[in-house]
Design a protein around this motif. Structure first.
Motif, PDB file in Angstrom:
ATOM      1  N   PHE A  72      40.026   2.799 -29.788  1.00  0.00           N
ATOM      2  CA  PHE A  72      40.629   1.496 -30.042  1.00  0.00           C
ATOM      3  C   PHE A  72      39.583   0.519 -30.565  1.00  0.00           C
ATOM      4  N   GLY A  73      40.052  -0.403 -31.396  1.00  0.00           N
ATOM      5  CA  GLY A  73      39.153  -1.413 -31.940  1.00  0.00           C
ATOM      6  C   GLY A  73      39.905  -2.712 -32.156  1.00  0.00           C
ATOM      7  N   LEU A  74      39.214  -3.681 -32.711  1.00  0.00           N
ATOM      8  CA  LEU A  74      39.797  -4.994 -32.960  1.00  0.00           C
ATOM      9  C   LEU A  74      39.772  -5.271 -34.452  1.00  0.00           C
ATOM     10  N   ASP A  75      40.914  -5.602 -35.017  1.00  0.00           N
ATOM     11  CA  ASP A  75      40.995  -6.045 -36.405  1.00  0.00           C
ATOM     12  C   ASP A  75      40.659  -7.531 -36.393  1.00  0.00           C
ATOM     13  N   THR A  76      39.486  -7.868 -36.895  1.00  0.00           N
ATOM     14  CA  THR A  76      39.028  -9.258 -36.806  1.00  0.00           C
ATOM     15  C   THR A  76      39.860 -10.217 -37.645  1.00  0.00           C
ATOM     16  N   GLU A  77      40.524  -9.695 -38.669  1.00  0.00           N
ATOM     17  CA  GLU A  77      41.345 -10.567 -39.506  1.00  0.00           C
ATOM     18  C   GLU A  77      42.639 -10.960 -38.804  1.00  0.00           C
ATOM     19  N   THR A  78      43.325  -9.972 -38.210  1.00  0.00           N
ATOM     20  CA  THR A  78      44.595 -10.243 -37.541  1.00  0.00           C
ATOM     21  C   THR A  78      44.420 -10.529 -36.057  1.00  0.00           C
ATOM     22  N   ARG A  79      43.221 -10.219 -35.533  1.00  0.00           N
ATOM     23  CA  ARG A  79      42.897 -10.391 -34.118  1.00  0.00           C
ATOM     24  C   ARG A  79      43.834  -9.562 -33.230  1.00  0.00           C
ATOM     25  N   ARG A  80      44.108  -8.353 -33.699  1.00  0.00           N
ATOM     26  CA  ARG A  80      44.956  -7.428 -32.949  1.00  0.00           C
ATOM     27  C   ARG A  80      44.188  -6.149 -32.654  1.00  0.00           C
ATOM     28  N   ILE A  81      44.582  -5.497 -31.580  1.00  0.00           N
ATOM     29  CA  ILE A  81      43.986  -4.215 -31.236  1.00  0.00           C
ATOM     30  C   ILE A  81      44.584  -3.162 -32.151  1.00  0.00           C
ATOM     31  N   VAL A  82      43.718  -2.296 -32.675  1.00  0.00           N
ATOM     32  CA  VAL A  82      44.175  -1.257 -33.592  1.00  0.00           C
ATOM     33  C   VAL A  82      43.710   0.111 -33.111  1.00  0.00           C
ATOM     34  N   ALA A  83      44.537   1.097 -33.422  1.00  0.00           N
ATOM     35  CA  ALA A  83      44.226   2.502 -33.157  1.00  0.00           C
ATOM     36  C   ALA A  83      45.233   3.318 -33.949  1.00  0.00           C
ATOM     37  N   ASP A  84      44.930   4.600 -34.143  1.00  0.00           N
ATOM     38  CA  ASP A  84      45.918   5.422 -34.842  1.00  0.00           C
ATOM     39  C   ASP A  84      47.085   5.716 -33.909  1.00  0.00           C
ATOM     40  N   ALA A  85      48.169   6.190 -34.490  1.00  0.00           N
ATOM     41  CA  ALA A  85      49.414   6.402 -33.736  1.00  0.00           C
ATOM     42  C   ALA A  85      49.230   7.404 -32.599  1.00  0.00           C
ATOM     43  N   ILE A  86      48.427   8.434 -32.814  1.00  0.00           N
ATOM     44  CA  ILE A  86      48.214   9.444 -31.775  1.00  0.00           C
ATOM     45  C   ILE A  86      47.507   8.831 -30.567  1.00  0.00           C
ATOM     46  N   ALA A  87      46.498   8.015 -30.812  1.00  0.00           N
ATOM     47  CA  ALA A  87      45.766   7.364 -29.714  1.00  0.00           C
ATOM     48  C   ALA A  87      46.700   6.467 -28.912  1.00  0.00           C
ATOM     49  N   TRP A  88      47.539   5.667 -29.599  1.00  0.00           N
ATOM     50  CA  TRP A  88      48.488   4.801 -28.911  1.00  0.00           C
ATOM     51  C   TRP A  88      49.460   5.615 -28.073  1.00  0.00           C
ATOM     52  N   ASP A  89      50.035   6.658 -28.692  1.00  0.00           N
ATOM     53  CA  ASP A  89      51.015   7.481 -27.970  1.00  0.00           C
ATOM     54  C   ASP A  89      50.411   8.099 -26.721  1.00  0.00           C
ATOM     55  N   ASN A  90      49.216   8.653 -26.845  1.00  0.00           N
ATOM     56  CA  ASN A  90      48.565   9.268 -25.693  1.00  0.00           C
ATOM     57  C   ASN A  90      48.263   8.243 -24.607  1.00  0.00           C
ATOM     58  N   PHE A  91      47.824   7.084 -25.013  1.00  0.00           N
ATOM     59  CA  PHE A  91      47.501   6.044 -24.044  1.00  0.00           C
ATOM     60  C   PHE A  91      48.753   5.571 -23.311  1.00  0.00           C
ATOM     61  N   ILE A  92      49.828   5.311 -24.052  1.00  0.00           N
ATOM     62  CA  ILE A  92      51.052   4.776 -23.457  1.00  0.00           C
ATOM     63  C   ILE A  92      51.718   5.810 -22.548  1.00  0.00           C
ATOM     64  N   LYS A  93      51.562   7.090 -22.847  1.00  0.00           N
ATOM     65  CA  LYS A  93      52.107   8.119 -21.955  1.00  0.00           C
ATOM     66  C   LYS A  93      51.468   8.020 -20.576  1.00  0.00           C
ATOM     67  N   GLY A  94      50.200   7.737 -20.534  1.00  0.00           N
ATOM     68  CA  GLY A  94      49.485   7.620 -19.259  1.00  0.00           C
ATOM     69  C   GLY A  94      49.663   6.281 -18.583  1.00  0.00           C
ATOM     70  N   LYS A  95      49.948   5.254 -19.382  1.00  0.00           N
ATOM     71  CA  LYS A  95      50.100   3.888 -18.842  1.00  0.00           C
ATOM     72  C   LYS A  95      51.260   3.203 -19.546  1.00  0.00           C
ATOM     73  N   PRO A  96      52.491   3.526 -19.157  1.00  0.00           N
ATOM     74  CA  PRO A  96      53.659   2.960 -19.858  1.00  0.00           C
ATOM     75  C   PRO A  96      53.734   1.441 -19.820  1.00  0.00           C
ATOM     76  N   GLU A  97      53.110   0.816 -18.819  1.00  0.00           N
ATOM     77  CA  GLU A  97      53.150  -0.649 -18.744  1.00  0.00           C
ATOM     78  C   GLU A  97      52.432  -1.310 -19.916  1.00  0.00           C
ATOM     79  N   PHE A  98      51.582  -0.543 -20.614  1.00  0.00           N
ATOM     80  CA  PHE A  98      50.869  -1.075 -21.769  1.00  0.00           C
ATOM     81  C   PHE A  98      51.716  -0.991 -23.045  1.00  0.00           C
ATOM     82  N   GLY A  99      52.904  -0.445 -22.958  1.00  0.00           N
ATOM     83  CA  GLY A  99      53.763  -0.298 -24.120  1.00  0.00           C
ATOM     84  C   GLY A  99      54.150  -1.606 -24.781  1.00  0.00           C
ATOM     85  N   LYS A 100      54.013  -2.678 -24.051  1.00  0.00           N
ATOM     86  CA  LYS A 100      54.345  -3.988 -24.609  1.00  0.00           C
ATOM     87  C   LYS A 100      53.410  -4.348 -25.723  1.00  0.00           C
TER      88      LYS A 100
END
Length: 100
Positions: A72-100
């Motif tokens: 995971f990283g930070l897009d300094t222009e949009t100030r949003r957290i970025v990651a590829d779709a696989i990283a997000w999916d894997n993370f959210i499977k382990g911590k569904p509360e972060f799905g927001k």
């Protein structure tokens, strides 16, 4: 509103007003209430400020946790957290509360 509360808190810390044992002192909360009223003309209560600050603390901890992970990283222009779709999916499977 969040920006005004945070700015008020930063000003209080810089002025030497430290945090009390159980969170913010009544003086600090009243300063935040004044700042919100003067900044956006919205009346908030003591409880509104305290609850919102707790929510912001929780969200900060979540962002901090994500940014400390290698995929995971930070897009300094949009100030949003970025990651590829696989990283997000894997993370959210382990911590569904972060799905927001």
């Amino acid at each position: 509103m969040d920006g005004f509360m945070i700015t008020s808190r930063v000003e209080q810390v810089l002025a030497g007003h430290k945090r009390s044992d159980n969170g913010f002192t009544s003086f600090q909360v009243s300063k935040a209430i004044d700042r919100v009223l003067n900044g956006c003309e919205i009346i908030v209560s003591d409880n509104n400020v305290r609850v919102r600050i707790q929510t912001l603390k929780k969200e900060h901890a979540e962002v901090h946790q994500l940014l400390n992970m290698s995929d995971f990283g930070l897009d300094t222009e949009t100030r949003r957290i970025v990651a590829d779709a696989i990283a997000w999916d894997n993370f959210i499977k382990g911590k569904p509360e972060f799905g927001k």
